[in-house]
Design a protein around this motif. Structure first.
Motif, mmCIF file in Angstrom:
data_model
loop_
_atom_site.group_PDB
_atom_site.id
_atom_site.type_symbol
_atom_site.label_atom_id
_atom_site.label_comp_id
_atom_site.label_asym_id
_atom_site.label_seq_id
_atom_site.Cartn_x
_atom_site.Cartn_y
_atom_site.Cartn_z
ATOM 1 N N ASN A 1 -13.225 43.150 24.035
ATOM 2 C CA ASN A 1 -12.046 43.029 24.314
ATOM 3 C C ASN A 1 -11.306 43.770 23.974
ATOM 4 O OD1 ASN A 1 -13.155 41.106 26.812
ATOM 5 N ND2 ASN A 1 -12.113 39.407 26.107
ATOM 6 N N ASN A 2 -12.071 44.244 22.424
ATOM 7 C CA ASN A 2 -11.098 45.461 21.523
ATOM 8 C C ASN A 2 -9.781 44.873 21.190
ATOM 9 O OD1 ASN A 2 -12.537 48.021 21.619
ATOM 10 N ND2 ASN A 2 -11.657 48.263 23.455
ATOM 11 N N THR A 3 -10.064 43.224 20.828
ATOM 12 C CA THR A 3 -8.569 42.127 20.533
ATOM 13 C C THR A 3 -9.174 42.379 18.692
ATOM 14 O OG1 THR A 3 -9.582 40.403 20.693
ATOM 15 C CG2 THR A 3 -8.256 41.229 22.718
ATOM 16 N N ASP A 4 -10.070 42.952 18.784
ATOM 17 C CA ASP A 4 -9.699 42.753 16.694
ATOM 18 C C ASP A 4 -11.230 43.945 16.701
ATOM 19 O OD1 ASP A 4 -9.779 41.864 14.647
ATOM 20 O OD2 ASP A 4 -10.117 39.012 14.907
ATOM 21 N N PHE B 1 -7.964 58.457 21.464
ATOM 22 C CA PHE B 1 -7.506 57.962 22.154
ATOM 23 C C PHE B 1 -7.702 56.538 21.884
ATOM 24 C CE2 PHE B 1 -5.976 56.117 25.954
ATOM 25 C CZ PHE B 1 -4.255 56.381 26.210
ATOM 26 N N VAL B 2 -8.526 56.258 21.907
ATOM 27 C CA VAL B 2 -9.900 54.679 21.786
ATOM 28 C C VAL B 2 -8.755 54.256 20.294
ATOM 29 C CG1 VAL B 2 -11.364 53.404 21.810
ATOM 30 C CG2 VAL B 2 -11.190 54.594 24.097
ATOM 31 N N ARG B 3 -9.195 54.859 19.968
ATOM 32 C CA ARG B 3 -8.234 54.412 18.297
ATOM 33 C C ARG B 3 -6.836 54.325 17.970
ATOM 34 N NH1 ARG B 3 -10.523 58.439 14.140
ATOM 35 N NH2 ARG B 3 -9.353 57.558 12.591
ATOM 36 N N GLU C 1 -4.862 53.114 20.560
ATOM 37 C CA GLU C 1 -4.986 52.277 20.836
ATOM 38 C C GLU C 1 -5.480 50.925 20.166
ATOM 39 O OE1 GLU C 1 -6.289 52.571 25.093
ATOM 40 O OE2 GLU C 1 -4.829 53.295 26.207
ATOM 41 N N ASN C 2 -5.966 51.153 19.668
ATOM 42 C CA ASN C 2 -6.351 49.848 19.113
ATOM 43 C C ASN C 2 -5.380 49.311 18.007
ATOM 44 O OD1 ASN C 2 -8.762 49.503 20.877
ATOM 45 N ND2 ASN C 2 -10.619 50.500 18.985
ATOM 46 N N LEU C 3 -5.456 50.687 17.096
ATOM 47 C CA LEU C 3 -4.739 50.764 16.428
ATOM 48 C C LEU C 3 -3.401 49.920 16.717
ATOM 49 C CD1 LEU C 3 -4.532 51.469 13.421
ATOM 50 C CD2 LEU C 3 -3.886 53.553 13.346
ATOM 51 N N GLU C 4 -2.600 49.738 17.745
ATOM 52 C CA GLU C 4 -1.119 50.028 18.011
ATOM 53 C C GLU C 4 -1.146 48.284 19.166
ATOM 54 O OE1 GLU C 4 0.321 54.085 20.603
ATOM 55 O OE2 GLU C 4 -1.112 53.002 21.770
ATOM 56 N N ALA C 5 -2.688 47.995 18.378
ATOM 57 C CA ALA C 5 -3.067 46.688 19.140
ATOM 58 C C ALA C 5 -3.198 45.898 17.528
ATOM 59 C CB ALA C 5 -4.405 46.511 20.080
ATOM 60 N N SER C 6 -3.388 46.237 16.703
ATOM 61 C CA SER C 6 -3.389 45.677 15.134
ATOM 62 C C SER C 6 -2.157 46.098 14.731
ATOM 63 C CB SER C 6 -4.676 47.090 15.027
ATOM 64 O OG SER C 6 -4.256 45.871 13.079
ATOM 65 N N ILE C 7 -1.644 46.800 15.016
ATOM 66 C CA ILE C 7 0.145 46.451 14.447
ATOM 67 C C ILE C 7 0.596 45.499 15.143
ATOM 68 C CG2 ILE C 7 1.916 48.252 14.210
ATOM 69 C CD1 ILE C 7 0.555 50.361 14.337
ATOM 70 N N LYS C 8 0.474 45.479 16.242
ATOM 71 C CA LYS C 8 1.597 44.441 17.135
ATOM 72 C C LYS C 8 1.157 42.667 16.594
ATOM 73 C CE LYS C 8 1.868 46.434 21.358
ATOM 74 N NZ LYS C 8 1.806 46.529 23.133
ATOM 75 N N THR C 9 -0.202 42.692 16.307
ATOM 76 C CA THR C 9 -0.896 41.685 15.686
ATOM 77 C C THR C 9 0.247 40.891 14.058
ATOM 78 O OG1 THR C 9 -3.316 42.303 16.690
ATOM 79 C CG2 THR C 9 -3.161 40.709 15.306
ATOM 80 N N LEU C 10 -0.392 42.553 13.548
ATOM 81 C CA LEU C 10 0.112 42.464 12.247
ATOM 82 C C LEU C 10 1.878 41.816 12.105
ATOM 83 C CD1 LEU C 10 -1.724 45.252 10.723
ATOM 84 C CD2 LEU C 10 -2.319 43.215 9.870
ATOM 85 N N GLU C 11 2.136 42.358 12.838
ATOM 86 C CA GLU C 11 3.740 42.189 12.860
ATOM 87 C C GLU C 11 4.264 40.820 13.723
ATOM 88 O OE1 GLU C 11 5.412 46.791 14.615
ATOM 89 O OE2 GLU C 11 5.178 45.566 15.727
ATOM 90 N N ILE C 12 3.763 40.161 14.270
ATOM 91 C CA ILE C 12 3.083 38.821 15.209
ATOM 92 C C ILE C 12 3.221 37.891 13.334
ATOM 93 C CG2 ILE C 12 2.587 36.999 16.310
ATOM 94 C CD1 ILE C 12 1.984 39.539 18.047
#
Length: 495
Positions: free
Chosen positions: A16-19, A402-404, A406-417
């Motif tokens: 799922n590219n969540t991790d 582009f995939v990297r 998107e994954n990095l953007e998702a990672s940033i959101k997780t880190l901010e949480i």
């Protein structure tokens, strides 16, 4: 210090590219860099279930590297990445302690090379609070998913129930007999009499056999009759565990249809408990029933035990002893003192601040990398527009970046949480300590089996010299305010 990074990411999270493995490795390297440690190896368990990791070839390789001093510690993102059950977490901690190596978890601000880290690890493991929450959440999520798919969630249902479309429902034919068992027991208060009565009436078990008092008692004590079904408590049997019972931290209790009222179930089981208590004290107590048997020794190393009809642990050779209630009181007092330590709270808060700063650095680094990726994408678009990259080959260059991104953007959101959670959790150590105090304040309401489990979880040895008690406890850090010596031994005095 030479350290290694231990990475375990589930197949579902990767899909799922969540991790990602890369995210955990990068976090570990940044943490090591902030501490001035050298990362010399990475153990990759991508796609491995957290149910059991201790026998995986990468784990065995890690153990060997620790034994040969190639590494002095491992870094993990969180305890759940190391293992999902308390028994394995304790095994890991014991191994690292025995080989003088450190276990560092970034999310929990845990470093077993420090006194705060050792205490926090023991608290989470011994009380099973942390592990139980994670395990239950994952089990419930899995069960809900399987139920939505119309699949059976596993396990067996007892007499009076059946499975239809992956749901536990009442078996009306068996339920009549199951309810009768409770009524007959309330009338006769003897399991053997209930079994005899059922056999005389021509009733048989699900396997077509006669009823026995053992089967009757098992059904009477089963909580599914009052609407609470025990699940996930058995696994594969072994020589050490012939019945295959899993650790209680992995057990799960789910609602099911009721066969009888909760009041009737409690009335029946109150009678059973009273009967068991009565017969229990007529027979010699099993040694393991006593809280400190096997752990308490005199200063000469002789084991101290409780003789029949006695309330004291005594040493046959040294001819002195201590009351079992006195020893239990001192043990509980020392644990409570440990939990309210201002020094531990201060140390944990400092560690928490370091983690906050590291998290901020992680986010800044990730945003910097994101900016670079966005620049690369813009350049690719410009080159395509200028015709320097043909449209046919553009996708090949553009998509991976582009995939990297998107994954990095998702990672940033997780880190901010995570950062937000850390900021809200500066007092988490005190909260855990307070909950633990509440737990130990409820000590007298625990049965002896539950108390013994706690003693086994945190105790190595107890030494009594007829005046003072020396507690050698597992993974608990040396604290001067508890009169501890450099080896981390807690000393208590009998007044």
């Amino acid at each position: 210090m030479n350290v290694a990074i231990f990475v375990r990411v589930s197949t579902l999270d990767q899909k799922n590219n969540t991790d990602s493995v890369e995210t955990h490795i990068e976090r570990g390297k940044m943490y090591a860099q902030s501490k001035g440690w050298n990362v010399v190896k990475i153990y990759n368990l991508a796609g491995v279930s957290g149910k059991s990791t201790i026998k995986h070839r990468q784990t065995l390789e890690m153990f060997q590297d620790v034994k040969t001093s190639k590494i002095q510690g491992i870094i993990i993102s969180s305890l759940s990445r190391l293992a999902r059950n308390t028994s394995e977490l304790l095994e890991y901690s014991k191994f690292f302690e025995e080989h003088n190596a450190s276990l560092i978890s970034i999310n929990e601000s845990l470093d077993t090379s420090t006194s705060g880290g050792k205490f926090f690890y023991t608290l989470l493991s011994a009380l099973s609070t942390y592990e139980r929450e994670i395990t239950n959440e994952r089990q419930i999520a899995s069960l809900n998913y399987r139920r939505k798919q119309g699949k059976f969630t596993g396990g067996m249902v007892s007499y009076g129930f059946k499975i239809i479309d992956a749901e536990v429902v009442i078996n009306e034919e068996e339920a009549t007999v199951r309810r009768l068992i409770y009524d007959l027991f309330l009338e006769h208060q003897r399991t053997s009499t209930v079994a005899k009565e059922l056999n005389q009436r021509g009733y048989v078990t699900r396997k077509g056999r006669n009823w026995s008092d053992v089967t009757i008692k098992r059904l009477l004590k089963n909580t599914d009759a009052k609407g609470i079904r025990r699940c996930n408590y058995r696994g594969n049997s072994s020589k050490e565990n012939p019945k295959g019972f899993k650790p209680q931290s992995e057990w799960q209790f789910l609602p099911c249809p009721k066969l009888i009222s909760e009041e009737k179930w409690e009335e029946v089981n109150a009678i059973i408990r009273a009967q068991e208590k009565g017969s229990f004290f007529k027979q010699p107590l099993n040694k393991r029933v006593h809280l400190f048997t096997g752990y308490l020794k005199c200063e000469q190393g002789h084991k101290m035990s409780i003789k029949s009809k006695s309330n004291r642990y005594t040493c046959k050779e040294c001819k002195y002893g201590i009351g079992k209630d006195d020893l239990e009181e001192v043990f509980l007092s020392r644990i409570k003192q440990f939990l309210i330590s201002d020094e531990e709270l201060s140390e944990y808060n400092q560690s928490n601040i370091q983690e906050l700063n590291l998290k901020v650095d992680e986010i800044e680094f990730a945003k910097s990398e994101l900016s670079k990726l966005e620049s690369k994408l813009d350049k690719l678009v410009d080159l395509n527009i200028k015709g320097e990259i043909p449209t046919k080959g553009f996708k090949k260059h553009y998509d991976p970046i582009f995939v990297r991104k998107e994954n990095l953007e998702a990672s940033i959101k997780t880190l901010e949480i995570e950062l937000e959670q850390l900021e809200k959790a500066k007092s988490s150590f005190q909260i855990i300590a307070n909950k633990s105090i509440d737990f130990y304040n409820n000590w007298n309401n625990l049965d002896r089996g539950e108390k013994r489990y706690i003693v086994e979880a945190i105790t190595n040895k107890i030494i009594f010299d007829n005046q003072t008690i020396l507690f050698k406890l597992k993974q608990i850090a040396p604290l001067s305010f508890l009169e501890l010596n450099p080896k981390g031994q807690q000393r208590g005095t009998i007044l």
